[in-house]
Scaffold this active site. Structure first.
Site, short mmCIF file in Angstrom:
data_model
loop_
_atom_site.label_atom_id
_atom_site.label_comp_id
_atom_site.label_asym_id
_atom_site.label_seq_id
_atom_site.Cartn_x
_atom_site.Cartn_y
_atom_site.Cartn_z
N GLU A 152 0.83 -1.21 0.00
CA GLU A 152 0.00 0.00 0.00
C GLU A 152 0.86 1.26 0.00
O GLU A 152 0.54 2.24 -0.66
CB GLU A 152 -0.95 0.02 1.21
CG GLU A 152 -1.95 -1.14 1.26
CD GLU A 152 -3.07 -1.03 0.21
OE1 GLU A 152 -3.12 -0.01 -0.50
OE2 GLU A 152 -3.86 -1.99 0.11
N ARG A 188 0.57 3.80 -3.12
CA ARG A 188 -0.07 5.09 -2.82
C ARG A 188 0.97 6.19 -2.62
O ARG A 188 0.94 7.20 -3.32
CB ARG A 188 -0.96 4.98 -1.57
CG ARG A 188 -2.09 3.97 -1.75
CD ARG A 188 -3.06 3.98 -0.55
NE ARG A 188 -3.80 2.72 -0.49
CZ ARG A 188 -5.12 2.63 -0.29
NH1 ARG A 188 -5.86 3.69 -0.13
NH2 ARG A 188 -5.71 1.44 -0.24
N ASP A 227 -4.39 -9.54 -8.13
CA ASP A 227 -4.69 -8.59 -9.23
C ASP A 227 -3.51 -7.87 -9.88
O ASP A 227 -3.18 -8.09 -11.04
CB ASP A 227 -5.75 -7.58 -8.76
CG ASP A 227 -5.52 -7.05 -7.34
OD1 ASP A 227 -4.43 -7.26 -6.78
OD2 ASP A 227 -6.43 -6.41 -6.79
N GLU A 238 -12.04 0.41 -10.46
CA GLU A 238 -11.63 -0.49 -11.55
C GLU A 238 -12.57 -0.49 -12.75
O GLU A 238 -12.13 -0.68 -13.88
CB GLU A 238 -11.46 -1.92 -11.01
CG GLU A 238 -10.30 -2.10 -10.02
CD GLU A 238 -10.63 -1.59 -8.62
OE1 GLU A 238 -11.84 -1.36 -8.32
OE2 GLU A 238 -9.70 -1.42 -7.81
N THR A 288 -0.93 1.04 -10.38
CA THR A 288 -2.21 0.47 -9.99
C THR A 288 -3.03 1.41 -9.10
O THR A 288 -4.17 1.11 -8.77
CB THR A 288 -2.04 -0.91 -9.33
OG1 THR A 288 -3.32 -1.53 -9.22
CG2 THR A 288 -1.39 -0.81 -7.97
#
Ligand SMILES: *[C@@H]1O[C@H](CO)[C@@H](O)[C@H](O)[C@H]1NC(C)=O
Ligand SMILES: *[C@@H]1O[C@H](CO)[C@@H](O)[C@H](O)[C@H]1NC(C)=O
Ligand SMILES: *[C@@H]1O[C@H](CO)[C@@H](O)[C@H](O)[C@H]1NC(C)=O
Ligand SMILES: *[C@@H]1O[C@H](CO)[C@@H](O)[C@H](O)[C@H]1NC(C)=O
Length: 570
Positions: free
Chosen positions: A177, A181, A311, A474, A561
């Site tokens: 994360e 981010r 993913d 998404e 992503t």
């Protein structure tokens, strides 16, 4: 929430938006980016309280994996040739509505949660979810830039450049994360603005995160525990989500490209070596399972998915090819062999009543490998809606037109699922009665539906196992990529309906909130949560699909992503 209160909330919200619209002088699309020069660029780097580059590696390795040099390959054009593009009044108005939604949330964040990770969009407080390093602010930086909110961009960038990674009460950091981010956010904002302090802050964070690779086999764990890292006591995980160590590659590669420091690229290349070694050794050769024992390097778990847990491992393979200018053919190879297996075993087509307009749609489900069979789980997840964009992008890059077509069917599948629920939103996780095959005709079978369907839902669905919508990006992400690749204008109408439904169901007085149940008629229950991806991704993709196609062109940028744009090599 009581009906009357929610009506009052709606009226107040409209009023707030109107004021924001009146007050913000909205520049015409494609406005001169040099207008940024008018604002004070007081973005100064302040070093954190601890310098991680002073900690020796307990398991050092020679930096044998250097960025490939040599000439970049001429990659095929990604975007449609929009030669006759006109930014018409309807599109401008839609783009303006998305921007107004962003401005409203951003202003509430500034007022109620400045420097905190998240704003609680109902109660108006700050919340710590990712270390306490202003996750929403860092994640939203490049969206501020893209939306021409330059004054706020510089205000936020100045705060980001002052972040101190020792200013946390956590003892560990979530490697994945924080990479997508914070590191991604700083790098994307740097690639757009060129502010040196942002790259310095990104490099400092990169050096902290790099410590996570200091394990016996150089594969990182899920958490970077500060104390263990300082004492050289780290090991890889024995049951970690495969996406966690395996989708740090874009950020670390960009960091090496920008700094010339090869340690970052070396670190993720060793993870890629692992992926290459194990791709054909799983129980579904060609794919990697949802969870992996990275310590023993065993990939014998039986569950496979493109959704939660795995993913972005898949998402990053074709994107790495882009970022490296096609200089490392193994990413293309791994992507194409994985997608062969996905097509054979994970994609499914819903069985829909005759007359259902959008028949030719697909979803990406899960597969479980049993001793003598491969079981499919025909379950859709919001998280796996990115696959439409991935198939289409890979199809364009590697010249596989069938993959572009599959990508479109997947993107339209998620859009269809949004519209199949009374709120116009797709649940987080849901089941569908599948067709026997994705290629053959698939007549409606009332008996099969009666046996497996859920009568309270629209025909086709078997459950809404997790009925929340948590502001995820998404579905619009894939519509955006498909629009840029195919140039089909009608995808923008689909996106506009999606945007309106999201606003209707999630808007609060202050911002937008995750909702508890998208299957309800009428008002939704707000969960008082607004993750940073709402500003970083969801609203960015909505804004971009309604923007002229040269704004963040996919031929100039590749998005991580978390939707942070990294500049592609020339
Ligand atoms: C530490 O972080 C908090 C937010 O989590 C912020 O309010 C505070 O100003 C920061 N302190 C320093 C010294 O950076
Ligand atoms: C894995 O198998 C595929 C198909 O059999 C093959 O094309 C590919 O080269 C193999 N990959 C590796 C790393 O051996
Ligand atoms: C993968 O399988 C091949 C042959 O099936 C074997 O030679 C190789 O050692 C295996 N690799 C790993 C990492 O298990
Ligand atoms: C998977 O491999 C590990 C060794 O790394 C072993 O302990 C475990 O029993 C194996 N699981 C299965 C299902 O074969």
């Amino acid at each position: 929430m009581d009906r009357r209160i929610s009506r009052l909330a709606a009226i107040t919200a409209v009023f707030v938006v109107a004021i924001i619209l009146l007050r913000s002088s909205y520049p015409a699309s494609g406005s001169d980016r040099s207008s940024a020069a008018g604002f004070s660029r007081n973005v100064r780097f302040r070093p954190s309280g601890f310098d991680w580059t002073t900690v020796p590696q307990r398991y050092p390795v020679p930096l044998t994996h250097e960025l490939p040099t040599g000439p970049a390959k001429e990659l095929p054009r990604v975007q449609h040739e929009f030669s006759k593009y006109k930014h018409d009044a309807t599109t401008k108005q839609r783009q303006g509505a998305v921007r107004a939604a962003f401005v409203k949330c951003w202003n509430s964040y500034k007022k109620h949660a400045w420097l905190r990770d998240e704003l609680t969009p109902v109660t108006g407080e700050g919340k710590t979810t990712f270390g306490g390093w202003a996750a929403t602010l860092v994640d939203a930086l490049d969206t501020l830039w893209i939306m021409d909110l330059h004054e706020d961009f510089f205000l936020a960038a100045a705060a980001a450049a002052q972040l101190d990674w020792t200013n946390t009460t956590d003892t560990s950091v979530n490697l994945f994360e924080t990479t997508i981010r914070h590191l991604g956010g700083l790098l994307g904002a740097y690639d757009l603005s060129g502010e040196p302090a942002l790259l310095e802050k990104a490099t400092e964070l990169g050096s902290m995160i790099y410590m996570a690779f200091d394990t016996p086999n150089r594969l990182p764990g899920f958490w970077l525990n500060f104390e263990n890292a300082k004492q050289g006591r780290q090991v890889a995980g024995i049951n970690d989500p495969s996406a966690s160590p395996c989708s740090l590659s874009l950020e670390f590669t960009r960091l090496t490209q920008l700094t010339g420091d090869h340690k970052f690229y070396d670190a993720i290349s060793r993870v890629t070596d692992f992926l290459e070694r194990t791709q054909n050794n799983s129980t579904l050769p060609g794919m990697w399972p949802k969870t992996i024992n990275f310590r023993d390097e065993s990939v014998n778990e039986s569950g496979f998915t493109l959704g939660a847990l795995a993913d972005s491992l898949y998402e990053y393979l074709p994107k790495m090819d882009v970022l490296l200018g096609g200089r490392e053919p193994r990413y293309q190879r791994m992507h194409l062999s994985a997608m062969d297996v996905v097509v054979d075993h994970l994609l499914f087509r819903p069985m829909l009543p005759d007359g259902e307009k959008h028949h030719d749609i697909l979803f990406a489900g899960d597969a479980y490998v049993r001793p003598d069979s491969i079981d499919r789980n025909p379950e859709g997840q919001h998280l796996s809606c990115f696959t439409g964009g991935m198939f289409a992008l890979g199809g364009r890059l590697f010249d596989v037109p069938e993959h572009v077509a599959i990508g479109e069917r997947l993107a339209r599948g998620c859009a269809w699922a949004y519209e199949a629920f009374p709120t116009g939103l797709m649940p987080e996780i849901f089941g569908i009665v599948p067709c026997p095959s994705i290629g053959k005709p698939c007549p409606w079978n009332e008996d099969l539906w009666s046996k497996n369907g859920d009568k309270t839902l629209k025909k086709g669905f078997s459950n809404a196992r997790d009925p929340r919508y948590i502001l995820r990006p998404e579905a619009i992400e894939s519509l955006f990529i498909l629009y840029r690749i195919t140039g089909k204008e009608e995808l923008r109408d689909v996106a506009w309906r999606m945007f309106q439904s999201i606003m209707r169901a999630t808007e609060t007085v202050l911002a937008n909130s995750a909702v508890a149940d998208v299957t309800v008629q009428g008002g939704t229950t707000k969960l008082d949560e607004m993750e940073s991806f709402w500003l970083a991704e969801t609203l960015k993709y909505f804004y971009l699909i309604f923007s002229p196609p040269d704004l963040i062109s996919l031929d100039e940028f590749v998005l991580n992503t978390e939707a942070h744009p990294f500049r592609r090599p020339k």
